[in-house]
Design a protein around this motif. Structure first.
Motif, PDB file in Angstrom:
ATOM      1  N   LEU A 187       0.819  -1.218   0.000  1.00 16.56           N
ATOM      2  CA  LEU A 187       0.000   0.000   0.000  1.00 16.56           C
ATOM      3  C   LEU A 187       0.851   1.266   0.000  1.00 16.56           C
ATOM      4  O   LEU A 187       0.399   2.315  -0.482  1.00 16.56           O
ATOM      5  N   ILE A 188       2.068   1.195   0.501  1.00 20.95           N
ATOM      6  CA  ILE A 188       2.872   2.397   0.738  1.00 20.95           C
ATOM      7  C   ILE A 188       3.098   3.210  -0.533  1.00 20.95           C
ATOM      8  O   ILE A 188       2.810   4.417  -0.578  1.00 20.95           O
ATOM      9  N   LEU A 189       3.610   2.589  -1.584  1.00 18.86           N
ATOM     10  CA  LEU A 189       3.954   3.347  -2.793  1.00 18.86           C
ATOM     11  C   LEU A 189       2.737   3.980  -3.464  1.00 18.86           C
ATOM     12  O   LEU A 189       2.763   5.175  -3.780  1.00 18.86           O
ATOM     13  N   PRO A 190       1.647   3.239  -3.718  1.00 18.35           N
ATOM     14  CA  PRO A 190       0.489   3.913  -4.336  1.00 18.35           C
ATOM     15  C   PRO A 190      -0.126   4.980  -3.451  1.00 18.35           C
ATOM     16  O   PRO A 190      -0.558   6.029  -3.947  1.00 18.35           O
ATOM     17  N   ALA A 191      -0.151   4.769  -2.121  1.00 17.30           N
ATOM     18  CA  ALA A 191      -0.728   5.778  -1.223  1.00 17.30           C
ATOM     19  C   ALA A 191       0.130   7.037  -1.195  1.00 17.30           C
ATOM     20  O   ALA A 191      -0.390   8.156  -1.212  1.00 17.30           O
ATOM     21  N   VAL A 192       1.439   6.874  -1.155  1.00 19.57           N
ATOM     22  CA  VAL A 192       2.330   8.030  -1.162  1.00 19.57           C
ATOM     23  C   VAL A 192       2.233   8.770  -2.492  1.00 19.57           C
ATOM     24  O   VAL A 192       2.288  10.004  -2.541  1.00 19.57           O
ATOM     25  N   SER A 193       2.076   8.043  -3.596  1.00 18.91           N
ATOM     26  CA  SER A 193       1.904   8.688  -4.902  1.00 18.91           C
ATOM     27  C   SER A 193       0.684   9.596  -4.903  1.00 18.91           C
ATOM     28  O   SER A 193       0.752  10.752  -5.332  1.00 18.91           O
ATOM     29  N   LEU A 194      -0.442   9.078  -4.416  1.00 19.73           N
ATOM     30  CA  LEU A 194      -1.660   9.891  -4.351  1.00 19.73           C
ATOM     31  C   LEU A 194      -1.493  11.058  -3.382  1.00 19.73           C
ATOM     32  O   LEU A 194      -1.972  12.160  -3.634  1.00 19.73           O
ATOM     33  N   MET A 195      -0.826  10.817  -2.266  1.00 17.84           N
ATOM     34  CA  MET A 195      -0.617  11.873  -1.276  1.00 17.84           C
ATOM     35  C   MET A 195       0.192  13.020  -1.850  1.00 17.84           C
ATOM     36  O   MET A 195      -0.153  14.192  -1.657  1.00 17.84           O
ATOM     37  N   LEU A 196       1.252  12.717  -2.579  1.00 24.62           N
ATOM     38  CA  LEU A 196       2.111  13.759  -3.130  1.00 24.62           C
ATOM     39  C   LEU A 196       1.380  14.626  -4.146  1.00 24.62           C
ATOM     40  O   LEU A 196       1.628  15.832  -4.239  1.00 24.62           O
ATOM     41  N   ILE A 197       0.463  14.024  -4.895  1.00 20.54           N
ATOM     42  CA  ILE A 197      -0.295  14.786  -5.891  1.00 20.54           C
ATOM     43  C   ILE A 197      -1.276  15.745  -5.216  1.00 20.54           C
ATOM     44  O   ILE A 197      -1.476  16.873  -5.664  1.00 20.54           O
ATOM     45  N   GLN A 198      -1.877  15.314  -4.115  1.00 20.13           N
ATOM     46  CA  GLN A 198      -2.891  16.126  -3.440  1.00 20.13           C
ATOM     47  C   GLN A 198      -2.295  17.109  -2.446  1.00 20.13           C
ATOM     48  O   GLN A 198      -2.938  18.095  -2.071  1.00 20.13           O
ATOM     49  N   LEU A 199      -1.077  16.867  -2.009  1.00 24.23           N
ATOM     50  CA  LEU A 199      -0.493  17.606  -0.898  1.00 24.23           C
ATOM     51  C   LEU A 199      -0.438  19.115  -1.144  1.00 24.23           C
ATOM     52  O   LEU A 199      -0.719  19.912  -0.243  1.00 24.23           O
ATOM     53  N   GLY A 200      -0.068  19.514  -2.360  1.00 23.86           N
ATOM     54  CA  GLY A 200       0.107  20.932  -2.648  1.00 23.86           C
ATOM     55  C   GLY A 200      -1.132  21.754  -2.382  1.00 23.86           C
ATOM     56  O   GLY A 200      -1.046  22.867  -1.822  1.00 23.86           O
ATOM     57  N   SER A 201      -2.293  21.240  -2.752  1.00 21.55           N
ATOM     58  CA  SER A 201      -3.544  21.985  -2.557  1.00 21.55           C
ATOM     59  C   SER A 201      -3.808  22.239  -1.077  1.00 21.55           C
ATOM     60  O   SER A 201      -4.209  23.336  -0.676  1.00 21.55           O
ATOM     61  N   TYR A 202      -3.585  21.232  -0.239  1.00 22.88           N
ATOM     62  CA  TYR A 202      -3.837  21.386   1.196  1.00 22.88           C
ATOM     63  C   TYR A 202      -2.839  22.363   1.822  1.00 22.88           C
ATOM     64  O   TYR A 202      -3.225  23.202   2.643  1.00 22.88           O
ATOM     65  N   VAL A 203      -1.579  22.232   1.447  1.00 26.46           N
ATOM     66  CA  VAL A 203      -0.552  23.103   2.019  1.00 26.46           C
ATOM     67  C   VAL A 203      -0.818  24.563   1.664  1.00 26.46           C
ATOM     68  O   VAL A 203      -0.812  25.449   2.534  1.00 26.46           O
ATOM     69  N   LEU A 204      -1.061  24.826   0.377  1.00 25.36           N
ATOM     70  CA  LEU A 204      -1.247  26.214  -0.057  1.00 25.36           C
ATOM     71  C   LEU A 204      -2.542  26.813   0.476  1.00 25.36           C
ATOM     72  O   LEU A 204      -2.593  27.990   0.829  1.00 25.36           O
ATOM     73  N   THR A 205      -3.605  25.999   0.534  1.00 21.93           N
ATOM     74  CA  THR A 205      -4.868  26.494   1.083  1.00 21.93           C
ATOM     75  C   THR A 205      -4.732  26.808   2.562  1.00 21.93           C
ATOM     76  O   THR A 205      -5.176  27.869   3.039  1.00 21.93           O
ATOM     77  N   MET A 206      -4.140  25.906   3.306  1.00 20.60           N
ATOM     78  CA  MET A 206      -3.956  26.130   4.737  1.00 20.60           C
ATOM     79  C   MET A 206      -3.070  27.347   4.994  1.00 20.60           C
ATOM     80  O   MET A 206      -3.341  28.165   5.880  1.00 20.60           O
ATOM     81  N   ARG A 207      -2.017  27.501   4.212  1.00 23.55           N
ATOM     82  CA  ARG A 207      -1.115  28.643   4.385  1.00 23.55           C
ATOM     83  C   ARG A 207      -1.855  29.963   4.185  1.00 23.55           C
ATOM     84  O   ARG A 207      -1.765  30.872   5.011  1.00 23.55           O
ATOM     85  N   SER A 208      -2.584  30.071   3.067  1.00 20.73           N
ATOM     86  CA  SER A 208      -3.243  31.346   2.747  1.00 20.73           C
ATOM     87  C   SER A 208      -4.356  31.675   3.737  1.00 20.73           C
ATOM     88  O   SER A 208      -4.495  32.830   4.164  1.00 20.73           O
TER      89      SER A 208
END
Length: 320
Positions: A187-208
């Motif tokens: 599960l690790i590799l596919p889950a991390v792949s999906l996480m990395l794609i989605q991560l930017g939106s959460y980080v930038l939204t939370m920051r702003s």
């Protein structure tokens, strides 16, 4: 607007969206090149046997008649029968659904657990090196194609380092606790792949949103009263900044499901996404229709629940 009418309006909009998704899916699949009869009819069949088989699956009827029958059967809970496996589509989906749910919600949990703290860190260090670095990482993650991340992780951690398995969902020769360990490692590799794609939106939204919250009057007042900055950040400002992130979880679920389809194909993960890929190559219309409907319902329900939760968290939404 009362809470009941607010919920009913969201429910009615969701039902219409699901019907629209069902209709579009039904029509688009009929535009695919190829003859679905080839998937169920043997070349050695006689013309009469082939015609009887097409009649059994309703492929001999006009398009509008097929659509009407399909909607009628859906209301009864019948998703049809797989052309290639000759078993109910619901059985095919139920075999694969647990793996997609495991992958999707693991990726979502990782994204929230990593994205929110990173966004808070960037906001608290606004203008500094760490803030700029987090922004670059967030924008880069949003611009990368899902399979690219998957292939890169496979190449590095699967083929070169050989730390993790490169495909499947578990080891066929594992039993007991070893089986659960193999599920996690696969599960690790596919889950991390999906996480990395989605991560930017959460980080930038939370920051702003957190930067905006830190500029509000109540934060200034809290500082004037001598409250510690850490307490102001995590207890007061973060609470208000989480509202847009709550909405983002529902909105991003659609992208997460779409990413799961591609990720499961790259990692040969036996979920709904992999099933969609196999059904496309085999022109298995019933499986495709059932899979698309299931994914559409999942996304619509998640968005509806997000709207309702947000409406309770922020009463202004119900009057907008």
């Amino acid at each position: 607007m009362s809470r009941l009418s607010f919920i009913l309006r969201r429910l009615g909009r969701s039902v219409f969206t699901i019907w629209f998704a069902v209709t579009v899916t039904f029509l688009l699949l009929r535009l695919l090149p190829g003859d679905p009869a080839l998937a169920i009819a043997s070349p050695n069949m006689t013309d009469d046997a082939r015609a009887a088989l097409l009649t059994q699956y309703g492929l001999d009827k006009p398009l509008i008649a097929q659509y009407g029958i399909y909607l009628f059967e859906l209301v009864r809970g019948n998703f049809g029968t797989s052309f290639t496996q000759s078993i109910p589509v619901m059985n095919v989906l139920l075999q694969r659904l647990p793996w997609t749910l495991l992958l999707t919600f693991t990726a979502l949990l990782l994204t929230v657990l990593v994205g929110i703290p990173l966004g808070v860190l960037a906001a608290s260090k606004k203008g500094r090196f760490i803030d700029k670095f987090v922004q670059i990482v967030g924008v880069t993650g949003q611009s990368i194609f899902v399979p690219s991340i998957g292939v890169l992780l496979l190449f590095v951690f699967g083929l070169n380092l050989r730390w993790l398995p490169i495909g499947g969902a578990y080891d066929t020769n594992a039993y007991g606790m070893a089986w659960y360990g193999s599920v996690i490692s696969h599960l690790i590799l596919p889950a991390v792949s999906l996480m990395l794609i989605q991560l930017g939106s959460y980080v930038l939204t939370m920051r702003s949103t957190l930067i905006e919250a830190l500029g509000e009057d109540y934060v200034t007042l809290a500082r004037a009263n001598g409250l510690p900055y850490r307490r102001i950040l995590w207890k007061h400002a973060l609470r208000n900044a989480l509202l847009p992130t709550t909405t983002l979880i529902g909105l991003q679920l659609g992208f997460l499901v779409g990413g799961a389809v591609l990720t499961e194909t790259v990692f040969a993960y036996p979920g709904i996404g992999r099933g969609i890929y196999e059904a496309v190559t085999q022109l298995d219309f019933p499986v495709l229709q059932g899979a698309f409907l299931l994914l559409a319902v999942t996304v619509v329900v998640a968005n509806m629940l997000t709207d309702i939760v947000y409406g309770f968290l922020d009463p202004r939404v119900k009057t907008s």
